[in-house]
Scaffold this motif. Structure first.
Motif, PDB file in Angstrom:
ATOM      1  N   SER A 126       0.815  -1.216   0.000  1.00 41.00           N
ATOM      2  CA  SER A 126       0.000   0.000   0.000  1.00 41.00           C
ATOM      3  C   SER A 126       0.851   1.270   0.000  1.00 41.00           C
ATOM      4  O   SER A 126       0.335   2.361  -0.245  1.00 41.00           O
ATOM      5  N   ARG A 127       2.160   1.138   0.257  1.00 43.43           N
ATOM      6  CA  ARG A 127       3.039   2.316   0.218  1.00 43.43           C
ATOM      7  C   ARG A 127       3.058   2.942  -1.188  1.00 43.43           C
ATOM      8  O   ARG A 127       3.261   4.130  -1.352  1.00 43.43           O
ATOM      9  N   ARG A 128       2.865   2.113  -2.213  1.00 44.73           N
ATOM     10  CA  ARG A 128       2.843   2.623  -3.584  1.00 44.73           C
ATOM     11  C   ARG A 128       1.716   3.645  -3.760  1.00 44.73           C
ATOM     12  O   ARG A 128       1.919   4.723  -4.309  1.00 44.73           O
ATOM     13  N   HIS A 129       0.517   3.298  -3.271  1.00 45.24           N
ATOM     14  CA  HIS A 129      -0.628   4.209  -3.366  1.00 45.24           C
ATOM     15  C   HIS A 129      -0.409   5.450  -2.500  1.00 45.24           C
ATOM     16  O   HIS A 129      -0.767   6.553  -2.892  1.00 45.24           O
ATOM     17  N   MET A 130       0.169   5.244  -1.329  1.00 44.29           N
ATOM     18  CA  MET A 130       0.438   6.357  -0.426  1.00 44.29           C
ATOM     19  C   MET A 130       1.368   7.372  -1.101  1.00 44.29           C
ATOM     20  O   MET A 130       1.135   8.581  -1.047  1.00 44.29           O
ATOM     21  N   LEU A 131       2.418   6.882  -1.764  1.00 45.63           N
ATOM     22  CA  LEU A 131       3.347   7.788  -2.445  1.00 45.63           C
ATOM     23  C   LEU A 131       2.676   8.504  -3.610  1.00 45.63           C
ATOM     24  O   LEU A 131       2.896   9.700  -3.825  1.00 45.63           O
ATOM     25  N   LEU A 132       1.858   7.793  -4.337  1.00 46.77           N
ATOM     26  CA  LEU A 132       1.136   8.404  -5.440  1.00 46.77           C
ATOM     27  C   LEU A 132       0.291   9.575  -4.929  1.00 46.77           C
ATOM     28  O   LEU A 132       0.310  10.667  -5.489  1.00 46.77           O
ATOM     29  N   ARG A 133      -0.415   9.346  -3.825  1.00 44.26           N
ATOM     30  CA  ARG A 133      -1.222  10.422  -3.235  1.00 44.26           C
ATOM     31  C   ARG A 133      -0.341  11.561  -2.712  1.00 44.26           C
ATOM     32  O   ARG A 133      -0.691  12.734  -2.838  1.00 44.26           O
ATOM     33  N   HIS A 134       0.807  11.218  -2.124  1.00 46.78           N
ATOM     34  CA  HIS A 134       1.697  12.253  -1.588  1.00 46.78           C
ATOM     35  C   HIS A 134       2.213  13.153  -2.714  1.00 46.78           C
ATOM     36  O   HIS A 134       2.268  14.375  -2.558  1.00 46.78           O
TER      37      HIS A 134
END
Length: 170
Positions: A126-134
């Motif tokens: 889920s870190r991938r999605h978190m970075l995309l949002r960041h």
């Protein structure tokens, strides 16, 4: 004291000297105070004033900035951590050696990208999605969410126009 940007230069704190003077600074004890020379200007401080400034700098250097869903934190060791805003477990955070390391990751992504593209850099779960949002939330990145399902983003025209001319011709 002298003004440099939004900060006052008035102490021998090494991090401040490096940040605001490009290394053209020295600090030395002087009796019960501190003498600081920054870019040819000399400043005298009491030890109490120097300690107060050091504490203020530590707070500024370890700033945590919250956005809609994510947060970014500058740590004292120079690292930068992206996390989910309301979470406090390591599974909801990704640490980078510096903010510049995060910038390099972003720069390597295509103009339109999704979690799979972020995952190709070695970031999992889920870190991938978190970075995309960041990337979409942080003002340092000219990026916006393109689709919510599946989650994808795109770099805005400002980022694309900053690319070198050789890449633009391809």
């Amino acid at each position: 004291m002298s003004q440099r940007g939004q900060f006052q230069v008035c102490s021998g704190v090494n991090l401040l000297l490096i940040e605001f003077s490009d290394g053209n600074a020295t600090a030395s004890p002087n009796g019960d105070g501190i003498v600081v020379e920054v870019d040819g200007e000399t400043h005298e401080l009491t030890r109490e004033a120097a300690a107060d400034l050091r504490e203020s700098l530590a707070d500024a250097l370890t700033e945590r900035r919250e956005f809609f869903r994510t947060a970014g934190e500058f740590r004292a060791d120079g690292s930068y951590v992206v996390s989910r805003k309301a979470a406090n477990s390591a599974g909801n955070a990704k640490m980078f050696d510096s903010f510049e390391a995060l910038r390099r990751l972003y720069d390597r992504l295509p103009d339109r990208f999704d979690a799979d593209d972020v995952g190709r850099t070695g970031i999992t779960g889920s870190r991938r999605h978190m970075l995309l949002r960041h990337f979409a939330e942080h003002p340092a990145f000219d990026c916006r969410i393109r689709r919510r399902n599946p989650l994808s983003a795109e770099k805005t025209e400002d980022d694309r126009s900053a690319e070198p001319a050789a890449e633009a011709e391809e």
